[in-house]
Structures are given as C-alpha cells and as structure tokens.
Design a protein around this motif. Structure first.
Motif, short mmCIF file in Angstrom:
data_model
loop_
_atom_site.label_atom_id
_atom_site.label_comp_id
_atom_site.label_asym_id
_atom_site.label_seq_id
_atom_site.Cartn_x
_atom_site.Cartn_y
_atom_site.Cartn_z
N VAL A 79 89.21 101.88 118.18
CA VAL A 79 88.56 101.07 119.21
C VAL A 79 89.20 99.68 119.18
CG1 VAL A 79 86.40 100.04 120.01
CG2 VAL A 79 86.39 102.33 118.99
N ARG A 80 89.58 99.16 120.36
CA ARG A 80 90.29 97.89 120.41
C ARG A 80 89.66 96.99 121.48
NH1 ARG A 80 96.33 100.73 120.39
NH2 ARG A 80 95.86 102.10 118.62
N LYS A 81 89.84 95.68 121.27
CA LYS A 81 89.30 94.69 122.21
C LYS A 81 90.14 94.65 123.49
CE LYS A 81 87.55 91.54 118.63
NZ LYS A 81 87.65 90.16 118.07
N LEU A 82 89.45 94.36 124.60
CA LEU A 82 90.11 94.15 125.88
C LEU A 82 90.11 92.66 126.20
CD1 LEU A 82 88.47 97.13 127.78
CD2 LEU A 82 90.82 97.02 126.92
N LYS A 83 90.93 92.27 127.16
CA LYS A 83 91.12 90.84 127.46
C LYS A 83 89.86 90.20 128.03
CE LYS A 83 95.06 89.56 129.25
NZ LYS A 83 96.24 89.49 130.16
N ASP A 84 88.97 91.00 128.62
CA ASP A 84 87.74 90.43 129.19
C ASP A 84 86.57 90.51 128.23
OD1 ASP A 84 87.32 93.12 129.20
OD2 ASP A 84 86.96 93.31 131.35
N GLY A 85 86.84 90.84 126.95
CA GLY A 85 85.79 90.86 125.94
C GLY A 85 85.22 92.24 125.65
N HIS A 86 85.36 93.18 126.59
CA HIS A 86 84.88 94.53 126.34
C HIS A 86 85.76 95.21 125.29
CE1 HIS A 86 82.81 93.77 130.16
NE2 HIS A 86 81.99 94.76 129.83
N GLN A 87 85.35 96.38 124.87
CA GLN A 87 86.11 97.17 123.90
C GLN A 87 86.33 98.56 124.45
OE1 GLN A 87 83.70 96.92 120.33
NE2 GLN A 87 84.45 94.87 119.83
N ALA A 88 87.41 99.22 123.99
CA ALA A 88 87.75 100.52 124.56
C ALA A 88 88.29 101.47 123.49
CB ALA A 88 88.79 100.37 125.67
N LEU A 89 87.91 102.72 123.63
CA LEU A 89 88.54 103.83 122.92
C LEU A 89 89.39 104.55 123.96
CD1 LEU A 89 88.86 105.84 120.51
CD2 LEU A 89 86.90 107.07 121.47
N TYR A 90 90.70 104.60 123.73
CA TYR A 90 91.62 105.23 124.69
C TYR A 90 92.54 106.12 123.87
CZ TYR A 90 94.72 105.46 128.81
OH TYR A 90 95.47 105.88 129.88
N TRP A 91 92.19 107.36 123.73
CA TRP A 91 92.82 108.23 122.75
C TRP A 91 93.06 109.63 123.32
CZ3 TRP A 91 94.55 106.44 118.16
CH2 TRP A 91 95.01 107.37 117.22
N THR A 92 94.23 110.18 123.02
CA THR A 92 94.54 111.56 123.38
C THR A 92 94.24 112.47 122.20
OG1 THR A 92 96.24 110.94 124.99
CG2 THR A 92 96.35 113.17 124.08
N PHE A 93 93.27 113.34 122.35
CA PHE A 93 92.84 114.23 121.27
C PHE A 93 93.59 115.56 121.29
CE2 PHE A 93 89.30 111.30 121.74
CZ PHE A 93 88.93 111.05 120.42
N ILE A 94 94.01 116.01 122.46
CA ILE A 94 94.76 117.27 122.59
C ILE A 94 96.03 116.98 123.37
CG2 ILE A 94 94.76 119.62 123.51
CD1 ILE A 94 92.88 119.33 121.20
N ARG B 195 92.56 116.45 136.10
CA ARG B 195 93.93 116.74 135.67
C ARG B 195 94.79 115.54 136.02
NH1 ARG B 195 93.47 122.75 136.62
NH2 ARG B 195 93.69 123.60 134.54
N GLY B 196 95.73 115.23 135.15
CA GLY B 196 96.55 114.05 135.36
C GLY B 196 95.87 112.81 134.82
N GLY B 197 96.58 111.70 134.82
CA GLY B 197 96.03 110.44 134.34
C GLY B 197 96.17 110.29 132.83
N GLY B 198 95.56 109.24 132.30
CA GLY B 198 95.60 109.00 130.87
C GLY B 198 96.90 108.39 130.39
N SER B 199 97.57 107.65 131.28
CA SER B 199 98.88 107.10 130.93
C SER B 199 98.82 106.12 129.78
CB SER B 199 99.47 106.40 132.18
OG SER B 199 100.68 105.76 131.87
N ARG B 200 99.79 106.21 128.86
CA ARG B 200 99.98 105.28 127.74
C ARG B 200 98.77 105.17 126.82
NH1 ARG B 200 102.40 100.27 131.00
NH2 ARG B 200 101.68 101.48 132.79
N SER B 201 98.08 106.27 126.62
CA SER B 201 96.97 106.26 125.67
C SER B 201 97.51 106.36 124.25
CB SER B 201 96.04 107.45 125.94
OG SER B 201 96.75 108.67 125.80
N SER B 202 96.70 106.00 123.28
CA SER B 202 97.09 106.09 121.88
C SER B 202 96.84 107.51 121.37
CB SER B 202 96.28 105.10 121.04
OG SER B 202 96.50 103.78 121.49
N GLY B 203 97.53 107.83 120.29
CA GLY B 203 97.34 109.13 119.65
C GLY B 203 98.07 110.27 120.28
N GLY B 204 98.59 110.07 121.49
CA GLY B 204 99.20 111.17 122.22
C GLY B 204 100.63 111.44 121.83
#
Length: 618
Positions: free
Chosen positions: A145-160, A602-611
């Motif tokens: 989980v990482r901070k975003l520039k506007d203060g929110h936080q995000a999990l952006y991860w490719t599991f499969i 289907r599609g999307g998820g560009s430049r996610s972590s873990g992938g």
C-alpha cells in the motif's frame, strides 16, 4: 461398394466436414480444456498496519511433466518479498535459498527457492511427484500500500499474471482486521452499493475502511465485502487474462512511507487505460483506441483462424479419410464409446436398500444428478439434526406484520466442520444473518445476490472435492482421448466399481421413493429415518419421502427433529441461495466503473506492481 457402405461413407464424410469447424474453434477457444493444468488458485492477502501484505496462495494443479512450479513477480519498485515458504498438503518444504532452474527432478523434490530476474523474481518449488498437487505458498510483500499525491492511499497489485498455465477458477481476497465498507461517496449515488453497505451493517467491524475498488484483466466479479475485497475469476479465464486490483483508501489508513507519483484520479485513469471503463462523456476516449482494436480482433480473429484451420484440417482429412471412414463405420456397427462422468447413467434397474457407501452424501455429489441448492438443503438438515441451526418463527414486515420462517444460528463462534466446503457455507450463513442472529430467507438471497461467485465457487469446490474422493478411491479415472490424431482431451470416466456405485445411488433413490419398500423398516427408528431424510434432500426428493414416511408412520412428523415443515423450509433456503446467484449473474451494475464493486473488466491495470508474465509448471 454396397449401398450400405456408400451410405456409411457419405455420412462419415458429412460428419467429418461438419466437425471441422467445431474442432477448429476448439483449438482456438478451448485450449484451456486441452491443457488446463491448474484446477484452482485461492489467494488471501492480509494487509498489515505498515502497508505490507502477507500473501497465502493455495493452489491445486495437475503436474504431468516438468520439474518445478513457479510464481513470477515483477515491477516491485520499493516492495520487497520476504518470509517465502511452501508446504505440500501441510508438510513444509526445505528452503535452499538461490534456486537452480536446471537441477534435476530429484534434486528439486521437497525444496523451494528464489530466482532473481531482470524485473523481479520467481518463487520456485519442486513438484516432488506427478499427479494432482496441493501446495500452499506464503510470503510477505512490503510497501504494497502506497501514498498518493492527494493524500489517499492505494493498493495497486497484479495477483495473477498473463501467460500462466490455464486456470479453471481463481479467487483473490484482500483482508484487513478492521474490515471494509463501500466508500460513502459511491454509496450515496449508487443503489447497489447502498445495498452492500446496508447488508453489511450487522457484521461490520468498528472503524471499517471506506474503499473504492476495481478489478482488471479478467471477466469476473469484484466485491467490497465487510471482511474482504474479493476478485473472482469466471469460467472463461483465458491464458491471456490476469487479475489486477486497484483499491483506494483514505489518508492515514496505513502507516506506509512508499509513494505512487499519481493522485487518486490519476491512478484510476492509468488503471482504466485499455479497459472497458475507458469512456468519457458517453463516448470512447482516444486512449481506448487500442481497446477498440482488441474488440475487433476478438471478433474477427476466431473467424480467420477457423478458416485457416478448416483448410489445414481438410487437407489432413483428405490424406486419412479412408481410415476415418472405416473407423466411423465400425463405430456405427455397434461399438459403444465409454461414458464420461458428466453423462453417468445407471445400467441396471431395481432397488438398493442401504445408504451408498454407508456414509454422508457429499463425497459423491458428482454422481447424484442434483445441484448446489439440493446439497445446501441437505447440509441444513444435517445442521438442524446436530443443533447448529434451530428453526424458528419470527414476526416479519414493517407495516403489515406476518409470521415467517427462519433459522437461529447456534454457537456462532469458530467451528470445525467435516470439510472446508461445510465451513465455507457456515461462513456464508454467518455473513448473511442480521443483527438479531436470525437467518431470514431474504437475507440469504440478498447475500448471494451481492456476489454471484460465492454460489458458483462453492458449487465448483463441492464437485472438485467429490471428484478427488472418487478418483483417489478408484471410482473414476482420468482418460485421455485423441481426436483426429491431433487433439488430446482429458475427462473423467467411471471404473467398473464407479458404475456399480452409480447403480446403487439410482437404486437407493428408487427405494426411498417406494412406500411399499420403506415399509420393510421399523416405523419407530426415527433417528435412522432422519438420516435418510438428509440423503433424500441431497437427491432432490425430500418432500416426497416425507410424505411416504407420514403414510408409514403418522407420528413421524411429531417425533422427528424435522417437524413443523422444516423439510420445505430447508429447500426454500437452498432455492433462495440460487435465486440470489441468478439475480447477481443477470445484473450488470454501473457501480463497477466507479469502484463500488460489481463486474471486472478485461484489459486495463497498466503499470501495476507485482505483475510479470508466466507462471505454473515447467
């Protein structure tokens, strides 16, 4: 050539030509049926206060070649992977550190290790033996989980990853001890998300995390549940598919120092590039140009492939046509093809007076010719008999009061059941029941309506466990059939012992349905009859058998634990679960694109972590 031979030859040619397109399509679309090695992947990622996550990956697969299985991780950025361990059926494997991909089968057996790659790493472990494998992999990922520039936080991860071995069913659950709730800004404008929030209130932990969540790379379902963020892959999970989750949380939710160089809106737009949600003002945006080409590709490519495959196969048929004609003619003369498990039928008539295998029904549900609602009804009856569920009448309605039927869930704490599927169903009941502790019919239907894959995955896992039992005990076997000398297809087939079991099940069903035969048993043996009633529910004939018992022993309905219409009530609850599934399956919620859960894309998820790419047996 005789007239009969000419007819047989002409018919054979017609059949061969008609099958050309079918098999060409099968080569293109149904490769998963040819080489579908991974039966299931169930991933649970438990979020930690520092923004890391502990991943438990339970996968069941068939290994017939190769020496190892691996999981590829890439684009880790500030994340580090630690605490990697592997166990097979509960038995830990040995950590060897750096992994030698070129080591022998025997050298890898019982061991696991890590391979460093250009963009990340591969988590590897030896197969140990061939056949059906059951492994559990665990590891910790820091800064997930990482901070975003506007203060929110995000999990952006490719599991499969894309390009993995084909997978039948895949489920991903992200958990946090605080629980989750749909972001109120979505719920206020979306009726479905509002229902999600309302439906979760009874079990919602204090301080639940307001969340927006999307799933990318697959055609399936996403759910923001009170205990987990879920992604459930559908039956049409292609080797090119992947599973990426984007979840956005409020500022300060996790104590993480890692950052993404995006705002909440920016990372959402990044993830939606190339997805079905990449729409602005009702029109496809310029960034979705690639997605349009992909849509066109998926429409045109199968047709082109069919044509090319037809030409190739017609040439092959020209060469082998005489042999094919002879084979088909022989088949037409009376040789019977073996039956697949999906088509099991009894081969003898008559009655069977004892419970098949002398035990519970669930290990052999694959042979019962019934579905999940009947199995649920039977399990409900088991739990009523064991005291876990107590039938009750309660006052329902707000303006116009009326009496309705429900269940009180006794002993709501952690329980140990005879199978994981029983535990899963119990958890469903606990999640569906309201604050009053009474499970109502409408609550169970609403619970399954919120996620169609709860029902379908439970049904699938019941079948998988049943097939494993039947396979391990010699009732079925895996047969490989070669079609046209080119395509191999695997399927379950009955052994002679399995066919005998099918005959016993059919005979037992006839026996329960026949009043004159039931009269052979002692009328006073209520406990035995209650046990038979569980089987009758699993076979879909409980109400008919209840009528037979009442004729044989008019006092049965008063002495039985199933008095007061409980048989019908348990059936209604099983049907409610199916109605909830059907409603969820039909719905296509607009909340999906806003992160409120629903359909994935289907599609999307560009430049996610873990992938990365690939994964499976090699």
């Amino acid at each position: 050539m005789s007239a009969l031979k000419r007819i047989c030859s002409a018919l054979a040619c017609a059949i061969v030509l008609a099958c050309t397109i079918v098999f060409a399509q099968s080569v293109w679309v149904s490769q998963s049926a040819v080489a579908n090695d991974i039966e299931s992947i169930d991933i649970t990622a438990q979020l930690q206060p520092d923004g890391s996550m502990v991943i438990t990956d339970h996968r069941i697969f068939s290994a017939e070649e190769g020496t190892e299985h691996y999981i590829a991780l890439g684009d880790l950025g500030p994340s580090e992977v630690t605490g990697f361990s592997v166990s097979e059926a509960g038995v830990p494997l040995q950590d060897v550190g750096a992994w030698d991909v070129d080591a022998s089968f025997a050298q890898k057996s019982g061991k696991f290790g890590v391979v460093e790659t250009n963009d990340g790493m591969e988590l590897c472990f030896g197969l140990g033996s061939y056949g059906r494998k059951d492994f559990t992999i665990t590891y910790r990922v820091s800064n997930s989980v990482r901070k975003l520039k506007d203060g929110h936080q995000a999990l952006y991860w490719t599991f499969i990853n894309p390009d993995m071995d084909p997978i039948d069913v895949v489920n991903v659950r992200v958990t946090d001890k605080r629980g989750f709730v749909v972001d109120p800004s979505i719920a206020q404008s979306d009726a479905r998300s509002q229902r999600e929030n309302e439906g979760a209130q009874g079990s919602l932990p204090t301080g639940a995390i307001p969340t927006r969540m999307w799933g990318y790379g697959f055609d399936g379902q996403t759910t923001i549940g009170s205990t987990a963020l879920e992604m459930n892959g559908g039956r049409d999970f292609r080797t090119s598919d992947y599973m990426t989750m984007l979840a956005i949380f409020p500022a300060g939710t996790f104590q993480t120092a890692a950052t993404y160089p995006y705002t909440s809106e920016g990372i959402e737009e990044l993830a939606k590039e190339g997805s079905a949600w990449e729409v602005k003002n009702g029109k496809a945006s310029g960034a979705s140009f690639g997605s349009a080409w992909r849509d066109l590709y998926w429409r045109v490519a199968p047709i082109l492939v069919d044509l090319v495959a037809a030409v190739i196969l017609l040439y092959v048929y020209y060469v082998i046509l005489r042999g094919v004609v002879e084979s088909i003619r022989d088949a037409m003369c009376g040789q019977k093809a073996p039956s697949a498990l999906a088509r099991v039928k009894p081969t003898v008539e008559g009655y069977y007076r004892e419970i098949p295998l002398g035990g519970p029904f669930y290990p052999i549900v694959s042979l019962l010719d019934t579905e999940a609602p009947q199995w649920m009804s039977a399990i409900f009856l088991e739990w009523i008999k064991d005291g876990h569920l107590k039938p009750i009448k309660y006052e329902a309605g707000w303006l116009f009061k009326h009496e309705d039927d429900g269940f009180v869930i006794n002993q709501p704490g952690p329980k140990t059941f005879c199978s994981d599927n029983h535990q899963t169903l119990w958890n469903y009941l606990m999640g569906a029941a309201g604050e009053n502790g009474i499970l109502e019919n409408k609550e169970l239907q609403a619970y399954f309506e919120r996620s169609e894959y709860r029902f379908s995955n439970w049904h699938s896992h019941m079948l998988w466990d049943s097939n494993k039992f039947l396979l391990d005990n010699g009732y079925i076997f895996i047969a490989t059939k070669k079609y046209l000398g080119v395509i191999n297809r695997k399927r379950y087939e009955l052994t002679p012992t399995g066919q005998e079991l099918v005959n016993q099940i059919a005979g037992f069903k006839r026996y329960l349905s026949d009043f004159s035969l039931l009269n052979e048993r002692e009328a006073s043996n209520v406990m035995l009859w209650d046990e038979l009633m569980v089987w009758a529910a699993a076979l879909g004939i409980a109400e008919k058998v209840e009528e037979q018992f009442a004729i044989l022993d008019p006092g049965y309905s008063e002495r039985s634990v199933y008095r007061g219409g409980v048989i019908t009530i348990s059936r209604d609850f099983g049907d409610s679960a199916r109605r909830g599934y059907s409603a969820a399956h039909r719905s296509s919620s607009s909340s999906s694109s806003r992160g409120g859960g629903g359909r994935s894309s289907r599609g999307g998820g560009s430049r996610s972590s873990g992938g990365s790419r690939g994964g499976g047996t090699r």
